[in-house]
Motif scaffolding. Structure first.
Motif, PDB file in Angstrom:
ATOM      1  N   LEU A  13       0.826  -1.205   0.000  1.00 47.35           N
ATOM      2  CA  LEU A  13       0.000   0.000   0.000  1.00 47.35           C
ATOM      3  C   LEU A  13       0.867   1.265   0.000  1.00 47.35           C
ATOM      4  O   LEU A  13       0.564   2.248  -0.688  1.00 47.35           O
ATOM      5  CB  LEU A  13      -0.929   0.008   1.212  1.00 47.35           C
ATOM      6  N   THR A  14       1.952   1.234   0.764  1.00 50.98           N
ATOM      7  CA  THR A  14       2.866   2.388   0.832  1.00 50.98           C
ATOM      8  C   THR A  14       3.450   2.687  -0.541  1.00 50.98           C
ATOM      9  O   THR A  14       3.446   3.832  -1.008  1.00 50.98           O
ATOM     10  CB  THR A  14       3.993   2.119   1.840  1.00 50.98           C
ATOM     11  N   GLN A  15       3.955   1.663  -1.205  1.00 49.58           N
ATOM     12  CA  GLN A  15       4.551   1.847  -2.525  1.00 49.58           C
ATOM     13  C   GLN A  15       3.509   2.303  -3.549  1.00 49.58           C
ATOM     14  O   GLN A  15       3.769   3.182  -4.375  1.00 49.58           O
ATOM     15  CB  GLN A  15       5.215   0.544  -2.981  1.00 49.58           C
ATOM     16  N   GLU A  16       2.315   1.702  -3.476  1.00 52.57           N
ATOM     17  CA  GLU A  16       1.257   2.041  -4.426  1.00 52.57           C
ATOM     18  C   GLU A  16       0.814   3.499  -4.262  1.00 52.57           C
ATOM     19  O   GLU A  16       0.710   4.246  -5.247  1.00 52.57           O
ATOM     20  CB  GLU A  16       0.068   1.105  -4.204  1.00 52.57           C
ATOM     21  N   LEU A  17       0.574   3.925  -3.035  1.00 49.40           N
ATOM     22  CA  LEU A  17       0.109   5.290  -2.799  1.00 49.40           C
ATOM     23  C   LEU A  17       1.194   6.325  -3.093  1.00 49.40           C
ATOM     24  O   LEU A  17       0.907   7.415  -3.602  1.00 49.40           O
ATOM     25  CB  LEU A  17      -0.381   5.427  -1.354  1.00 49.40           C
ATOM     26  N   ASN A  18       2.452   6.005  -2.790  1.00 50.38           N
ATOM     27  CA  ASN A  18       3.550   6.912  -3.146  1.00 50.38           C
ATOM     28  C   ASN A  18       3.638   7.078  -4.662  1.00 50.38           C
ATOM     29  O   ASN A  18       3.909   8.176  -5.172  1.00 50.38           O
ATOM     30  CB  ASN A  18       4.880   6.393  -2.598  1.00 50.38           C
ATOM     31  N   HIS A  19       3.394   5.977  -5.374  1.00 56.14           N
ATOM     32  CA  HIS A  19       3.406   6.038  -6.844  1.00 56.14           C
ATOM     33  C   HIS A  19       2.275   6.932  -7.354  1.00 56.14           C
ATOM     34  O   HIS A  19       2.489   7.765  -8.247  1.00 56.14           O
ATOM     35  CB  HIS A  19       3.266   4.625  -7.411  1.00 56.14           C
TER      36      HIS A  19
END
Length: 677
Positions: A13-19
């Protein structure tokens, strides 16, 4: 879910939202609806709250702020954040272009960038992680505002994997879009809060808020535009290459940047944006023009305040008409009397203007100002209001012309005006309150003695109370502690901090103290050159006007001012008392241990770009082996260390004077064996 599953879910989720944040705030591409984004954000917040041990410090949830500080730490910039020289006319750009060509020849190109009307910021990254954000401050040092900067979504907290240096610094401009400014100002007005005059002030005020949670509520943006790192020339040949690279690393770079092969291309870019700037969603106030090649930038170098390889062209300011209500006169620390026009309040370039400087009597005479005149006002550089002219058609027939005062408005001493100068002075420097207060305030300033715990208001209070009469009395304040304790809003902790700051200031080097004395015409640079040349205050005093004038950049008028100051009995007494308190009136000679004496007696100048060493490294090598660096080519120069892309003017002068030119390898050989060249 197992612990491993939870950790993987949080990471995903962290990587997805940062993207998604990067795509939206940097690339202006929306890959997901606001609703779906908010659902994922809430899911991540819930998981992090339940399992904090798996939370990523670079999580998008951390951009909401929350840290509160009562004071920003001040740090020195590793690379000074110099201001740019600026102009409002194209003839000055032609002059700039000719100066550049004279030094580096004709084979170069410019990069033109929009000049954002925002707040300059410097970001430091280590191993791809944002570790420090510092405001421009005075260019030498600024305030650490890292927590506040982390709330700006277009600034990456952690870079994706990429080919970036282990540590680097990137400069940019923080700003607020016009629509956000209007919306937030309207909200403040509804809440009966003070509104901001323009987006720049709103952005600057936001960054200095103590609570980062409040900063997060205000939508700020940031364009990044300049990279600094060790051995930058080995990574990129020019500024354009570095801009393309930092975009790949994930930074928000303005799309309206252009390569220009000729000055005509630069003018076309300027003219286009002078017309189209109002179509942008953010404010710009001009165009920045930079020489592209890094080697050429090094060759052009810097003045004390500005890079010689860049200049800003500022768009002409807005002009308005208003009424001149009166003229008042301010007395500065040097006794200079400055007239100030008091105007009927008028809105100009986003701010309400009530006052404008008139500079001197010549300006009042040039404008032919009369009581009650209607005047045209503009903001010079969009900052300082200036009266351009009088609307003579609206002048009343009974209006009387303004007469410059003959006596000081503060102490009533008769004013003097020295031959060849435009300014009137009050000569009563030891009895005119604004001069006495101003000298003490100058003395304690950041670039002078930098006395912590002692500010301008405190100086004025102490003077009004009779505690301070001159700068010497500052060092006797410890004997008045009982009196200080009786003052309102001045507790024991404040007194202790101030006394510690005063004691610590005694360690300030000679050039700082020399600047702090407030000698007319002696600024920071002149003070440093005087200190380096004469070493002690006694040596400066013993020198003649002609001897002082031989120091680089010091002319006869400055030399006369220095000589006169040091021979006034009151100043001699002041310096003697400061000496008795232990202040540094001479340069502390540090023992220099040389690697060798191979270059003793030889002078060197470095020019061009080098393969194996930076200019700073070559300078250190020369000085550590007894050589002396000089700043210009003359017949006395021993060696010109020549690299690639050396300026044609230096080359021609060196050849004309038959100066021996050597490479960096030959320099090292010269140190190893002085007979090898």
């Amino acid at each position: 879910m197992s612990s491993m599953d939870i950790e993987q879910k949080i990471t995903s989720l962290t990587q997805e939202l940062n993207h998604y944040n990067y795509q939206y705030y940097v690339l202006a591409q929306s890959l997901i609806s606001d609703y779906d984004f908010d659902l994922k954000m809430k899911e991540l917040e819930a998981l992090e709250a339940q399992y904090p041990e798996f939370a990523d410090p670079n999580s998008p949830t951390q951009r909401v702020g929350g840290d509160v500080t009562t004071k920003f730490e001040t740090v020195r910039h590793r690379w000074p954040m110099l201001s740019l020289g600026n102009t409002y006319n194209q003839d000055d750009l032609r002059d700039f272009d000719q100066r550049v060509r004279k030094i580096i020849g004709d084979n170069f190109e410019y990069i033109c960038e929009l000049k954002f009307d925002g707040l300059s910021i410097s970001l430091t990254y280590q191993n791809g992680k944002l570790v420090k954000a510092v405001t421009r401050g005075d260019g030498t040092q600024g305030d650490v505002v890292t927590n506040n900067i982390k709330t700006i979504r277009s600034i990456p907290i952690h870079l994706k994997k990429g080919n970036y240096p282990e540590e680097f610094e990137i400069r940019g401009e923080i700003f607020m879009h016009k629509s956000a400014f209007l919306r937030l100002n309207a909200e403040r007005e509804e809440n009966e809060e003070q509104t901001y005059a323009n987006p720049r002030n709103f952005a600057a005020g936001t960054i200095k808020l103590q609570d980062s949670a409040e900063v997060a509520k205000r939508p700020l943006d940031c364009f990044l535009y300049f990279l600094y790192c060790e051995n930058r020339n080995k990574l990129f040949h020019n500024h354009w290459e570095s801009l393309e690279a930092v975009k790949e690393w994930g930074f928000h770079v303005c799309e309206h940047t252009q390569k220009c092969q000729t000055l005509d291309d630069v003018f076309s870019f300027i003219n286009y944006w002078d017309d189209k700037r109002h179509d942008l969603s953010y404010e710009i106030d001009g165009i920045v023009i930079k020489v592209n090649d890094y080697g050429a930038q090094e060759e052009l170098g810097f003045t004390a305040k500005n890079p010689r390889w860049a200049i800003s062209y500022k768009f002409k300011a807005e002009r308005v008409e208003t009424q001149l209500e009166s003229i008042s006169y301010q007395v500065g620390r040097t006794g200079a009397v400055t007239p100030v026009a008091n105007l009927k309040p008028v809105s100009l370039a986003g701010t309400t203007v009530k006052r404008a400087s008139l500079h001197n009597a010549n300006e009042i005479a040039r404008l032919d100002l009369h009581e009650g005149d209607t005047v045209f006002v503009e903001k010079g550089g969009e900052i300082i209001p200036k009266i351009l002219a009088v609307n003579a058609d609206k002048r009343l027939s009974s209006a009387k012309p303004y007469a410059y005062p003959t006596h000081c408005p503060e102490c009533h001493t008769e004013l003097i005006r020295q031959e060849g100068e435009a300014v009137h002075y009050c000569p009563n420097e030891d009895g005119c309150p604004p001069q006495i207060i101003g000298k003490m305030q100058h003395f304690i300033g950041r670039k002078m003695m930098d006395i912590e715990g002692l500010g301008d208001e405190t100086i004025e209070t102490f003077y009004r109370k009779g505690i301070l009469k001159n700068v010497v009395d500052i060092y006797g304040l410890k004997d008045h502690e009982d009196q200080l304790q009786q003052l309102e809003r001045f507790g024991q902790k404040s007194i202790d901090n101030m006394l510690k700051g005063i004691e610590k200031s005694k360690e300030k080097p000679f050039e700082k103290l020399l600047f702090a004395l407030g000698i007319r015409h002696v600024g920071e640079t002149i003070a440093k050159k005087l200190a380096q040349h004469f070493k002690t205050i006694d040596a400066i005093k013993a020198a003649s006007v002609e001897e002082i004038a031989t120091v680089q950049d010091i002319g006869i008028r400055i030399a006369e001012s220095i000589h006169e100051y040091l021979h006034v009995p009151a100043h001699e007494e002041l310096i003697a008392k400061l000496k008795s308190y232990g202040l540094q009136f001479e340069i502390e000679e540090k023992e220099v241990i040389l690697d060798s004496n191979a270059l003793t007696g030889q002078t060197f100048l470095i020019s061009g770009v080098f393969t194996n060493h930076s200019r700073e490294e070559l300078t250190a090598i020369i000085e550590s082996n007894g050589g002396k660096m000089v700043s210009s080519i003359s017949a006395k120069l021993s060696y010109l260390v020549a690299g690639d892309k050396m300026g044609p003017s230096k080359l021609a002068k060196a050849e004309k004077l038959n100066i021996k030119m050597i490479t960096e390898d030959e320099l090292l050989a010269l140190i190893a064996d002085t007979t090898s060249i």
